[in-house]
Scaffold this active site. Structure first.
Site, PDB file in Angstrom:
ATOM      1  CG  ASN A  76      -1.821  -1.198   1.225  1.00 34.38           C
ATOM      2  OD1 ASN A  76      -2.433  -1.524   0.223  1.00 34.38           O
ATOM      3  ND2 ASN A  76      -1.889  -1.892   2.339  1.00 34.38           N
ATOM      4  NE  ARG A 102      -4.246   3.086   2.132  1.00 37.85           N
ATOM      5  CZ  ARG A 102      -4.398   1.866   1.647  1.00 37.85           C
ATOM      6  NH1 ARG A 102      -4.045   1.591   0.423  1.00 37.85           N
ATOM      7  NH2 ARG A 102      -4.881   0.889   2.405  1.00 37.85           N
TER       8      ARG A 102
END
Ligand code: MV4
Length: 449
Positions: free
Chosen positions: A290, A292
Site C-alpha cells: 500500500n 499511502r
C-alpha cells in the site's frame, strides 16, 4: 521545508495531517465538498476551498479542481491522505507537471509497487517472501494449468491491478481453473481497465501481518516493525494492533527487514505498508504494497514514538528521515478500534445524521483520532468511520484492559456505532489469546446470528 500544504482529503485523516503540518510550522489549506462545508476539521485549517458537490467523483476525486485550488492557494505540496486519489499515479504525475510536491512516492515507484505482478517480481529479487505461483501474468492457459498443478490446489486467481479483495477467485480443482481465469480477467478489465491476472497457492487459514516502512526516495528505507490486522469483516479492518502477538522475534525481524529492502529497491519515497499473510508455521507470504499512509498508522506511532505523517512530509520536501533503523525500538503494545457509524445488528448499515452525544474517553495511553463532535451531522456520501480509538500500554493484556475501559466510557448517540461490537470482540477467547485467523470475525458473527 514547505510553507503551505493542501490537504486533498476529509474527516479524521484531514485533521491528522493538519496537526502534523502545524507542528512543523506549515500552514494548511483544506479542499472540501459542499456536503462537508460544516466539517469540524476545516476550523483548524488556515484556509478551506470548496471544490464541488457531495459525490466524491465530483469533488475529492477531481484532479483538475484540486490542482486549481492548490494554485489559487499557493500551496507548494499536496497531502492525499488515504483513499480518494492517494494511490492514483496520474494524480502524482499531474502534481509533478504542475511543480507541486506530491506527499507520497514518485508516480514510477507507485506504479511499480501498485501493480501486483511487478511488485511480486521486485519482491522476489529483494528476498521478500512471496506465495508460490505464476512468475508473472498468465498469457498461456497451458502454463497456468501446469503452475496450478505444481503448487497444488486450492489456488487463487488474482488481478494484477486488483487489491482489497476485488477480482479474486479461489479455485478448488483443475475443472474450475479456466472459468476462474476468464471471469477474473473480465472483472479486472471492467473494474481497472487491466485484465491481467496471476495464480498463487491459496492459504485458507492465515493472519494478516503488515510492515510499516518509510523510504527516503534514494534507495534507503527503514521499517517501523509490524501490525496485526487479522480482525476484519469483508476486507474492512476492525481492530489493529502493534506489535503482532505470538510471533517469533527472529522471524519477525527477518520479514520486517525484507520489507524495508523491497521499499529501498523501488527507490520509494515516503510511507508504505508491505502486507503479508502468516500461516500456522509462522511462514510469511507478501500480498501487496500500500503506497499511502494507512488508517491504522497510529498503533505504530504509539509503539515507536515516530510521527509517520511528519516523516512523509520531510521525505517529500527532500529532507532526510529523522531516524535511522538502529534508533527505532518497540515500546509496549498498542491497539486501535475503528469506530464506525454502522449498525452491527442490521448488517452494518451506515448511520448518517446528527450526532447529539459525543463523549470520548481519556486518561493515560488513550488517543482519540476523530473529526466528530456533538452537533456534527454525518453526511451520507462517505465512509462511515467517525473516529479511531487507540490505546497504548506496557503489555498486550494491559492494552486490552485499557481499551475495554475506554470503549465503556465512549458515548456516541443517538446513532448506532461499532463500540458495543468492539467490547464483545475484545472479550472473545480468540482475540484474548490471539488465536485467530482472517475469517474469525465473520465466523463468530455468523455463529451469533
Ligand atoms: C490471499 C488469500 C489466501 N491466499 N492470497 C484478500 C485481499 C487481498 N489483499 C488479498 N487477499 C487474500 N489473498 C492467497 N494466496 C486470502 C486473502 C484474503 C484476506 C487477506 C487478508 C485479510 C483478509 C482476507 C480475507 C479474505 C481473503
Amino acid at each position: 521545508m514547505f510553507d503551505r500544504i493542501l490537504i486533498a482529503n476529509r474527516g479524521e485523516i484531514a485533521l491528522r495531517v493538519i496537526r502534523a503540518c502545524r507542528e512543523l510550522g506549515i500552514s494548511t489549506v483544506c479542499v472540501h465538498s459542499t456536503a462537508d462545508a460544516d466539517g469540524p476539521w476545516l476550523e483548524w485549517a488556515d484556509e478551506s476551498i470548496c471544490i464541488g458537490p457531495g459525490p466524491a467523483a465530483d469533488s475529492y476525486l477531481r484532479i483538475d479542481r484540486i490542482i486549481s485550488a492548490a494554485e489559487c492557494a499557493k500551496a507548494d505540496a499536496i497531502h492525499p491522505g488515504y483513499g480518494f486519489l492517494a494511490e492514483n499515479a496520474e494524480f502524482a504525475t499531474v502534481c509533478r507537471d504542475c511543480e507541486i510536491a506530491f506527499i507520497g512516492p514518485s508516480p514510477e515507484a507507485m506504479a511499480l509497487l501498485g501493480d501486483k505482478v511487478s511488485c511480486k517480481r521486485m519482491a522476489r529479487k529483494a528476498g521478500t517472501p512471496v506465495f508460490p505461483g505464476t512468475e508473472g501474468e498468465i498469457d498461456d492457459p497451458e502454463e497456468a494449468r501446469q503452475v496450478a498443478e505444481e503448487v497444488g490446489y486450492p489456488v487463487i486467481v488474482k488481478a494484477s491491478a486488483g487489491g482489497g479483495g476485488r477480482g479474486m477467485r479461489v479455485v478448488e480443482n483443475e475443472a474450475g481453473l479456466m472459468d476462474a481465469i476468464e471471469s477474473a480477467a473480465q472483472e479486472a478489465s471492467a473494474a481497472f481497465g487491466n485484465g491481467s491476472v496471476y495464480i498463487e497457492k491459496y492459504l485458507a487459514k492465515a493472519r494478516h501481518f503488515e510492515v510499516q516502512t518509510i523510504g527516503d526516495g534514494q534507495g534507503g528505507a527503514v521499517h517501523l516493525f509490524e501490525r496485526d490486522c487479522t480482525s476484519q469483516r469483508r476486507h474492512q479492518k476492525l481492530i489493529e494492533e502493534a506489535p503482532a502477538p505470538n510471533v517469533d522475534r527472529a522471524k519477525r525481524d527477518l520479514v520486517c527487514e525484507s520489507a524495508a529492502r523491497l521499499i529501498g529497491a523501488a527507490n520509494y519515497g515516503g510511507a508504505a505498508t508491505v502486507e503479508f499473510l502468516m500461516d500456522e508455521h509462522q511462514d510469511f507470504y507478501m500480498l501487496e504494497v500500500n503506497t499511502r499512509v494507512q488508517v491504522e498508522h497510529p498503533v505504530t506511532e504509539m509503539i515507536t514514538g515516530i510521527d509517520i505523517v511528519q516523516e512523509q512530509i520531510r521525505v517529500a520536501a527532500g529532507e532526510p528521515l529523522s531516524v535511522s533503523q538502529d534508533q527505532i525500538k518497540v515500546n509496549g503494545h498498542a491497539i486501535e478500534c475503528r469506530i464506525n457509524a454502522e449498525d452491527p445488528d442490521r448488517n452494518f448499515m451506515p448511520q448518517a445524521g446528527l450526532i447529539e452525544t459525543f463523549d470520548p474517553p481519556g486518561g493515560l495511553g488513550v488517543r482519540v483520532d476523530s473529526h466528530a463532535r456533538a452537533g456534527y451531522r454525518i453526511p451520507p456520501n462517505y465512509d462511515s468511520m467517525i473516529g479511531k480509538l487507540i490505546v497504548h500500554a506496557p503489555t498486550r493484556d494491559q492494552a486490552i484492559a485499557r481499551m475495554q475501559e475506554a470503549l465503556r466510557q465512549f458515548r456516541i448517540g443517538p446513532m448506532k456505532t461499532t463500540i458495543g461490537l468492539h467490547r464483545r470482540m475484545l472479550d472473545r477467547p480468540e482475540f484474548k489469546t490471539a488465536n485467530f485467523d482472517i475469517k474469525w470475525v465473520e465466523n463468530w458473527l455468523a455463529e451469533q446470528a
